[in-house]
Scaffold this motif. Structure first.
Motif, short mmCIF file in Angstrom:
data_model
loop_
_atom_site.label_atom_id
_atom_site.label_comp_id
_atom_site.label_asym_id
_atom_site.label_seq_id
_atom_site.Cartn_x
_atom_site.Cartn_y
_atom_site.Cartn_z
N HIS A 10 -1.34 -2.02 10.73
CA HIS A 10 -2.35 -1.23 10.01
C HIS A 10 -2.18 -1.22 8.50
O HIS A 10 -3.00 -0.65 7.79
CB HIS A 10 -2.40 0.19 10.60
CG HIS A 10 -2.97 0.15 11.97
ND1 HIS A 10 -4.31 0.00 12.20
CD2 HIS A 10 -2.37 0.11 13.17
CE1 HIS A 10 -4.53 -0.10 13.49
NE2 HIS A 10 -3.36 -0.04 14.12
N LEU A 11 -1.11 -1.89 8.02
CA LEU A 11 -0.99 -2.05 6.57
C LEU A 11 -2.16 -2.89 6.06
O LEU A 11 -2.63 -2.71 4.93
CB LEU A 11 0.33 -2.73 6.22
CG LEU A 11 1.55 -1.83 6.36
CD1 LEU A 11 2.83 -2.62 6.22
CD2 LEU A 11 1.50 -0.69 5.33
N TYR A 12 -2.65 -3.81 6.91
CA TYR A 12 -3.79 -4.64 6.52
C TYR A 12 -5.04 -3.76 6.29
O TYR A 12 -5.79 -4.00 5.35
CB TYR A 12 -4.10 -5.68 7.60
CG TYR A 12 -3.16 -6.86 7.60
CD1 TYR A 12 -3.20 -7.81 6.57
CD2 TYR A 12 -2.25 -7.06 8.63
CE1 TYR A 12 -2.35 -8.91 6.58
CE2 TYR A 12 -1.40 -8.15 8.64
CZ TYR A 12 -1.46 -9.08 7.61
OH TYR A 12 -0.62 -10.17 7.61
N ASP A 13 -5.24 -2.77 7.20
CA ASP A 13 -6.41 -1.90 7.04
C ASP A 13 -6.32 -1.16 5.70
O ASP A 13 -7.31 -1.04 4.98
CB ASP A 13 -6.48 -0.85 8.15
CG ASP A 13 -6.51 -1.48 9.54
OD1 ASP A 13 -7.50 -1.33 10.23
OD2 ASP A 13 -5.52 -2.17 9.90
N ILE A 14 -5.10 -0.72 5.39
CA ILE A 14 -4.92 0.03 4.13
C ILE A 14 -5.17 -0.91 2.94
O ILE A 14 -5.91 -0.57 2.02
CB ILE A 14 -3.50 0.66 4.07
CG1 ILE A 14 -3.33 1.64 5.23
CG2 ILE A 14 -3.27 1.37 2.73
CD1 ILE A 14 -1.90 2.13 5.44
N GLU A 15 -4.58 -2.13 3.01
CA GLU A 15 -4.77 -3.07 1.89
C GLU A 15 -6.25 -3.42 1.71
O GLU A 15 -6.75 -3.51 0.58
CB GLU A 15 -3.96 -4.35 2.11
CG GLU A 15 -3.97 -5.21 0.86
CD GLU A 15 -3.55 -6.67 1.07
OE1 GLU A 15 -2.65 -7.12 0.36
OE2 GLU A 15 -4.13 -7.35 1.94
N CYS A 16 -6.93 -3.59 2.83
CA CYS A 16 -8.35 -3.98 2.78
C CYS A 16 -9.17 -2.89 2.06
O CYS A 16 -9.99 -3.20 1.18
CB CYS A 16 -8.83 -4.17 4.23
SG CYS A 16 -10.52 -4.69 4.37
N ILE A 17 -8.92 -1.63 2.40
CA ILE A 17 -9.67 -0.55 1.75
C ILE A 17 -9.25 -0.43 0.29
O ILE A 17 -10.07 -0.16 -0.59
CB ILE A 17 -9.48 0.78 2.52
CG1 ILE A 17 -10.00 0.61 3.95
CG2 ILE A 17 -10.20 1.93 1.82
CD1 ILE A 17 -9.71 1.75 4.89
N LEU A 18 -7.94 -0.68 0.02
CA LEU A 18 -7.48 -0.65 -1.38
C LEU A 18 -8.18 -1.72 -2.21
O LEU A 18 -8.50 -1.50 -3.38
CB LEU A 18 -5.96 -0.88 -1.46
CG LEU A 18 -5.07 0.28 -1.02
CD1 LEU A 18 -3.60 -0.09 -1.17
CD2 LEU A 18 -5.37 1.53 -1.83
N LEU A 19 -8.45 -2.88 -1.61
CA LEU A 19 -9.16 -3.93 -2.35
C LEU A 19 -10.59 -3.48 -2.66
O LEU A 19 -11.07 -3.65 -3.79
CB LEU A 19 -9.18 -5.25 -1.55
CG LEU A 19 -10.08 -6.36 -2.12
CD1 LEU A 19 -9.67 -6.74 -3.55
CD2 LEU A 19 -10.06 -7.61 -1.24
N GLY A 20 -11.25 -2.87 -1.67
CA GLY A 20 -12.59 -2.33 -1.90
C GLY A 20 -12.56 -1.36 -3.07
O GLY A 20 -13.38 -1.41 -4.00
#
Ligand code: HAM
Length: 421
Positions: free
Chosen positions: A138-148
């Protein structure tokens, strides 16, 4: 006969095209810094790819696809979104990274949806999107939203943007929720639009994001999915929210956020822009996790995640905050000449200057010096050169600095040295 562009499409030129190109370039650089590789897929694909991945009972699949049959009578569709095509390419081209790492792609594509055109809603539009394929934690989910969020901040939009977030769980939980929703909406059947009445038996979830019905109180108060989530899912949702808070990202949980595509499972989110005058809300970025799409497209049992941003909507938001776009590049030099013969000499010098990467233009056929000066001023050139017939064989050029109006006689090499300084 008079021809007009199709409704909901745009002719891109001049400053609007410059702005579009500028944001594309900036987004490209941001994505590369986050470790994404660019991917470009075909403008049209097999119709069934989109129907299967987006979901048969969605507005996009039922009403908005541009469909045609090719000469061998195969059904094709213009792409309405990027995710299905990127997943298809990932599977077909075997673009798998190693076991523990996601393959990360970004795209900038034009897309087609037969929607009712209005401000920020077009029939041909552009998206910048990112996809993580083979997501392992789920670090990917966090990184993805951080990129947004990084994109929103990068363009200075954060004051007018709200991040909405929800957790959709898996398809089994979703089915239980849909049964509950169906029973609930049955009580309000006479207050539903005709479209929503049809969705009651096929996909009641879509009533929650119906453009009209979603505003009605009984829809806002409909049963929520979180009641059907298990402890593990609740923990994952909490972990992602904590990850966002740790990174100082503000969000609101919106239990009715279901997104317009059926492939989502787990986290879903939207960055919504609120216009500073009208307060009208418009979703700029939308995305989430999809657990079954890769397998369903014939690939391995892997999870995907991503988002896409509408570039026309980004441009509208940037106009709203008076974003400081780069101004158009102006020529370094304008050359003028007094006749056809001296124009040939000017062309020779233009060639040398262009070989040295210098932006130089000439107003062909204009042989009057004062008119050429006006042309140089209008084009905001830094230098003005005028060649008369008597100067054709003279290696020294009459060069005027258009900022301080100093006039000098310079050879082409001296001019190049001057400009490169
Ligand atoms: P979507 O919500 O359908 O998601 O579209 C994403 C964004 O594209 C919207 O938030 C909006 O800014 C823009 N957009 C959509 N339709 C139009 C239109 N007719 N005119 C102008 N702009 C529009 C997707 O497309 C998903 N594939 C996103 C995704 C990627 N999910 C996971 N990965």
């Amino acid at each position: 006969m008079e021809f007009k562009k199709p409704r909901g499409t745009t002719d891109w030129y001049g400053s609007n095209l410059n702005k579009l190109n500028e944001i594309k370039l900036k987004l490209q650089n941001l994505a590369i810094n986050f470790g994404f590789q660019e991917i470009v897929t075909p403008t049209f694909e097999n119709l069934n790819l989109f129907k299967k991945s987006i979901g048969e009972v969605t507005d996009i699949a039922q009403k908005e696809l541009y469909i045609f049959q090719d000469k061998k009578e195969r059904w094709m569709a213009l792409r309405p979104e990027g995710t299905s095509s990127v997943v298809r390419a990932y599977v077909e081209e075997k673009l798998f990274a190693n076991k523990n790492n996601a393959s990360k792609f970004f795209y900038i594509l034009n897309l087609f949806r037969y929607e009712r055109p209005q401000n920020g809603r077009l029939r041909e539009f552009h998206q910048f999107g990112v996809e993580y394929l083979n997501v392992t934690n789920h670090l990917y989910d966090i990184e993805c939203i951080l990129l947004g969020n990084k994109i929103i901040e990068f363009f200075g939009l954060q004051k007018n943007v709200q991040l909405k977030i929800n957790y959709l769980g898996n398809f089994v939980q979703r089915q239980e929720w849909m049964n509950k929703l169906k029973n609930y909406f049955d009580q309000y059947k006479d207050q539903l639009s005709d479209d929503s009445k049809n969705r009651l038996s096929t996909n009641p979830l879509r009533i929650l994001d119906d453009k009209i019905d979603s505003k009605k109180d009984f829809v806002i108060n409909a049963p929520k999915l979180n009641k059907f989530l298990n402890e593990n899912d609740k923990k994952i949702f909490e972990d992602i929210l904590n990850g966002l808070s740790t990174n100082n990202i503000n969000y609101v949980i919106d239990h009715n956020l279901v997104r317009g595509l059926d492939y989502y499972t787990g986290i879903v989110f939207e960055f919504v822009y609120i216009n500073s005058n009208s307060k009208i809300e418009s979703t700029i970025i939308g995305g989430g996790r999809y657990s079954d799409l890769i397998k369903q497209t014939g690939g391995p049992n892997e999870i995907g995640l991503g988002f896409a941003m509408g570039l026309e909507r980004l441009l509208i938001a940037l106009e709203d905050i008076n974003y400081n776009f780069q101004t158009n590049k102006t020529p370094e030099i304008v050359i003028g000449a007094s006749s056809y013969e001296s124009s040939l000499a000017a062309l020779h010098y233009m060639n040398i200057l262009r070989d040295n990467n210098i932006f130089v233009v000439m107003d062909f056929g204009n042989y009057k010096k004062d008119k050429n000066v006006k042309y140089a001023i209008k084009n905001k050139a830094n230098y003005f050169i005028f060649i008369e017939d008597k100067d054709i064989c003279n290696p020294k050029l009459n060069v005027e600095n258009m900022i301080n109006h100093n006039k000098e006689l310079l050879t082409i090499d001296e001019l190049l040295t001057r400009i490169n300084k």
